[in-house]
Design a protein around this motif. Structure first.
Motif, PDB file in Angstrom:
ATOM      1  N   LEU A   1       0.680  11.405 -10.945  1.00  0.00           N
ATOM      2  CA  LEU A   1       1.289  10.380 -10.105  1.00  0.00           C
ATOM      3  C   LEU A   1       0.747  10.486  -8.681  1.00  0.00           C
ATOM      4  O   LEU A   1       0.365   9.488  -8.072  1.00  0.00           O
ATOM      5  CB  LEU A   1       2.809  10.511 -10.104  1.00  0.00           C
ATOM      6  CG  LEU A   1       3.582   9.530  -9.232  1.00  0.00           C
ATOM      7  CD1 LEU A   1       3.342   8.109  -9.695  1.00  0.00           C
ATOM      8  CD2 LEU A   1       5.050   9.857  -9.258  1.00  0.00           C
ATOM      9  N   GLY A   2       0.687  11.700  -8.169  1.00  0.00           N
ATOM     10  CA  GLY A   2       0.126  11.914  -6.839  1.00  0.00           C
ATOM     11  C   GLY A   2      -1.346  11.566  -6.765  1.00  0.00           C
ATOM     12  O   GLY A   2      -1.816  10.988  -5.783  1.00  0.00           O
ATOM     13  N   VAL A   3      -2.088  11.901  -7.815  1.00  0.00           N
ATOM     14  CA  VAL A   3      -3.513  11.569  -7.857  1.00  0.00           C
ATOM     15  C   VAL A   3      -3.686  10.056  -7.909  1.00  0.00           C
ATOM     16  O   VAL A   3      -4.551   9.496  -7.228  1.00  0.00           O
ATOM     17  CB  VAL A   3      -4.190  12.253  -9.063  1.00  0.00           C
ATOM     18  CG1 VAL A   3      -5.605  11.750  -9.258  1.00  0.00           C
ATOM     19  CG2 VAL A   3      -4.185  13.763  -8.890  1.00  0.00           C
ATOM     20  N   GLY A   4      -2.870   9.391  -8.714  1.00  0.00           N
ATOM     21  CA  GLY A   4      -2.952   7.935  -8.815  1.00  0.00           C
ATOM     22  C   GLY A   4      -2.668   7.246  -7.496  1.00  0.00           C
ATOM     23  O   GLY A   4      -3.353   6.298  -7.107  1.00  0.00           O
ATOM     24  N   ILE A   5      -1.662   7.732  -6.785  1.00  0.00           N
ATOM     25  CA  ILE A   5      -1.341   7.154  -5.478  1.00  0.00           C
ATOM     26  C   ILE A   5      -2.458   7.452  -4.482  1.00  0.00           C
ATOM     27  O   ILE A   5      -2.866   6.584  -3.712  1.00  0.00           O
ATOM     28  CB  ILE A   5       0.011   7.694  -4.963  1.00  0.00           C
ATOM     29  CG1 ILE A   5       1.144   7.160  -5.818  1.00  0.00           C
ATOM     30  CG2 ILE A   5       0.230   7.320  -3.506  1.00  0.00           C
ATOM     31  CD1 ILE A   5       2.491   7.789  -5.522  1.00  0.00           C
ATOM     32  N   GLY A   6      -2.970   8.678  -4.514  1.00  0.00           N
ATOM     33  CA  GLY A   6      -4.025   9.068  -3.586  1.00  0.00           C
ATOM     34  C   GLY A   6      -5.315   8.289  -3.780  1.00  0.00           C
ATOM     35  O   GLY A   6      -6.053   8.045  -2.829  1.00  0.00           O
ATOM     36  N   ILE A   7      -5.600   7.904  -4.987  1.00  0.00           N
ATOM     37  CA  ILE A   7      -6.815   7.128  -5.252  1.00  0.00           C
ATOM     38  C   ILE A   7      -6.537   5.630  -5.120  1.00  0.00           C
ATOM     39  O   ILE A   7      -7.364   4.875  -4.611  1.00  0.00           O
ATOM     40  CB  ILE A   7      -7.368   7.468  -6.655  1.00  0.00           C
ATOM     41  CG1 ILE A   7      -7.874   8.904  -6.662  1.00  0.00           C
ATOM     42  CG2 ILE A   7      -8.473   6.501  -7.054  1.00  0.00           C
ATOM     43  CD1 ILE A   7      -8.283   9.399  -8.031  1.00  0.00           C
ATOM     44  N   GLY A   8      -5.366   5.184  -5.556  1.00  0.00           N
ATOM     45  CA  GLY A   8      -5.049   3.758  -5.552  1.00  0.00           C
ATOM     46  C   GLY A   8      -4.893   3.163  -4.161  1.00  0.00           C
ATOM     47  O   GLY A   8      -5.328   2.036  -3.912  1.00  0.00           O
ATOM     48  N   LEU A   9      -4.289   3.901  -3.239  1.00  0.00           N
ATOM     49  CA  LEU A   9      -4.082   3.361  -1.893  1.00  0.00           C
ATOM     50  C   LEU A   9      -5.390   3.062  -1.158  1.00  0.00           C
ATOM     51  O   LEU A   9      -5.576   1.949  -0.667  1.00  0.00           O
ATOM     52  CB  LEU A   9      -3.216   4.322  -1.071  1.00  0.00           C
ATOM     53  CG  LEU A   9      -1.726   4.089  -1.142  1.00  0.00           C
ATOM     54  CD1 LEU A   9      -0.978   5.178  -0.384  1.00  0.00           C
ATOM     55  CD2 LEU A   9      -1.355   2.744  -0.589  1.00  0.00           C
ATOM     56  N   PRO A  10      -6.306   4.015  -1.056  1.00  0.00           N
ATOM     57  CA  PRO A  10      -7.541   3.690  -0.321  1.00  0.00           C
ATOM     58  C   PRO A  10      -8.400   2.634  -1.013  1.00  0.00           C
ATOM     59  O   PRO A  10      -8.970   1.767  -0.350  1.00  0.00           O
ATOM     60  CB  PRO A  10      -8.296   5.014  -0.224  1.00  0.00           C
ATOM     61  CG  PRO A  10      -7.473   6.041  -0.842  1.00  0.00           C
ATOM     62  CD  PRO A  10      -6.257   5.415  -1.414  1.00  0.00           C
TER      63      PRO A  10
ATOM     64  N   ILE B   1      -1.140  -3.449  -3.557  1.00  0.00           N
ATOM     65  CA  ILE B   1      -1.640  -3.617  -4.923  1.00  0.00           C
ATOM     66  C   ILE B   1      -2.192  -2.294  -5.449  1.00  0.00           C
ATOM     67  O   ILE B   1      -1.938  -1.906  -6.588  1.00  0.00           O
ATOM     68  CB  ILE B   1      -2.706  -4.732  -4.968  1.00  0.00           C
ATOM     69  CG1 ILE B   1      -2.066  -6.083  -4.694  1.00  0.00           C
ATOM     70  CG2 ILE B   1      -3.426  -4.750  -6.308  1.00  0.00           C
ATOM     71  CD1 ILE B   1      -3.051  -7.211  -4.481  1.00  0.00           C
ATOM     72  N   GLY B   2      -2.938  -1.580  -4.611  1.00  0.00           N
ATOM     73  CA  GLY B   2      -3.471  -0.277  -5.016  1.00  0.00           C
ATOM     74  C   GLY B   2      -2.372   0.735  -5.299  1.00  0.00           C
ATOM     75  O   GLY B   2      -2.476   1.538  -6.221  1.00  0.00           O
ATOM     76  N   LEU B   3      -1.312   0.697  -4.508  1.00  0.00           N
ATOM     77  CA  LEU B   3      -0.182   1.596  -4.712  1.00  0.00           C
ATOM     78  C   LEU B   3       0.495   1.331  -6.052  1.00  0.00           C
ATOM     79  O   LEU B   3       0.817   2.260  -6.793  1.00  0.00           O
ATOM     80  CB  LEU B   3       0.825   1.444  -3.576  1.00  0.00           C
ATOM     81  CG  LEU B   3       2.057   2.326  -3.613  1.00  0.00           C
ATOM     82  CD1 LEU B   3       1.666   3.783  -3.438  1.00  0.00           C
ATOM     83  CD2 LEU B   3       3.030   1.914  -2.541  1.00  0.00           C
ATOM     84  N   VAL B   4       0.681   0.069  -6.373  1.00  0.00           N
ATOM     85  CA  VAL B   4       1.313  -0.290  -7.647  1.00  0.00           C
ATOM     86  C   VAL B   4       0.455   0.186  -8.817  1.00  0.00           C
ATOM     87  O   VAL B   4       0.959   0.782  -9.780  1.00  0.00           O
ATOM     88  CB  VAL B   4       1.552  -1.814  -7.721  1.00  0.00           C
ATOM     89  CG1 VAL B   4       1.913  -2.240  -9.123  1.00  0.00           C
ATOM     90  CG2 VAL B   4       2.633  -2.216  -6.749  1.00  0.00           C
ATOM     91  N   PHE B   5      -0.854  -0.069  -8.755  1.00  0.00           N
ATOM     92  CA  PHE B   5      -1.729   0.379  -9.837  1.00  0.00           C
ATOM     93  C   PHE B   5      -1.790   1.901  -9.918  1.00  0.00           C
ATOM     94  O   PHE B   5      -1.811   2.468 -11.008  1.00  0.00           O
ATOM     95  CB  PHE B   5      -3.138  -0.196  -9.676  1.00  0.00           C
ATOM     96  CG  PHE B   5      -3.247  -1.620 -10.104  1.00  0.00           C
ATOM     97  CD1 PHE B   5      -2.865  -2.014 -11.373  1.00  0.00           C
ATOM     98  CD2 PHE B   5      -3.728  -2.585  -9.235  1.00  0.00           C
ATOM     99  CE1 PHE B   5      -2.961  -3.340 -11.771  1.00  0.00           C
ATOM    100  CE2 PHE B   5      -3.832  -3.901  -9.615  1.00  0.00           C
ATOM    101  CZ  PHE B   5      -3.450  -4.287 -10.884  1.00  0.00           C
ATOM    102  N   GLY B   6      -1.805   2.587  -8.781  1.00  0.00           N
ATOM    103  CA  GLY B   6      -1.829   4.049  -8.781  1.00  0.00           C
ATOM    104  C   GLY B   6      -0.578   4.650  -9.397  1.00  0.00           C
ATOM    105  O   GLY B   6      -0.647   5.592 -10.181  1.00  0.00           O
ATOM    106  N   ILE B   7       0.574   4.105  -9.058  1.00  0.00           N
ATOM    107  CA  ILE B   7       1.833   4.598  -9.625  1.00  0.00           C
ATOM    108  C   ILE B   7       1.878   4.324 -11.120  1.00  0.00           C
ATOM    109  O   ILE B   7       2.282   5.184 -11.908  1.00  0.00           O
ATOM    110  CB  ILE B   7       3.034   3.956  -8.903  1.00  0.00           C
ATOM    111  CG1 ILE B   7       3.148   4.513  -7.491  1.00  0.00           C
ATOM    112  CG2 ILE B   7       4.326   4.182  -9.668  1.00  0.00           C
ATOM    113  CD1 ILE B   7       4.194   3.830  -6.639  1.00  0.00           C
TER     114      ILE B   7
END
Length: 60
Positions: A13-22, A41-47
Motif C-alpha cells: 500500500l505504501g509502495v503503491g502510494i509512493g509510486i502513484g502520487l508522483p 488520480i495517481g493516489l487512487v490508483f496507488g491505493i
C-alpha cells in the motif's frame, strides 16, 4: 514460533502510494495542466493496486 517476529502489513500500500502520487502528478501536468487532479488520480490508483497486492499476499 518467535515472539519477536515482525509482521509487515500494508507494505505494498505504501509502495503503491509512493509510486502513484508522483506518476499521477506528472501525468496530470501533461494531460490536464493541473497538478492536483493528476496527483489525486495517481493516489487512487496507488491505493487500489497496493491494497489488491496486499490482500493477495495475505491469502497465501
Amino acid at each position: 514460533m518467535s515472539k519477536n517476529k515482525k509482521t509487515t502489513g500494508d507494505t505494498y500500500l505504501g509502495v503503491g502510494i509512493g509510486i502513484g502520487l508522483p506518476l499521477g502528478a506528472v501525468l496530470g501536468l501533461l494531460i490536464f495542466d493541473e497538478l492536483a487532479i493528476g496527483a489525486g488520480i495517481g493516489l487512487v490508483f496507488g491505493i487500489t493496486i497496493g491494497t489488491a497486492i496486499d490482500s493477495e499476499n495475505k491469502k497465501e
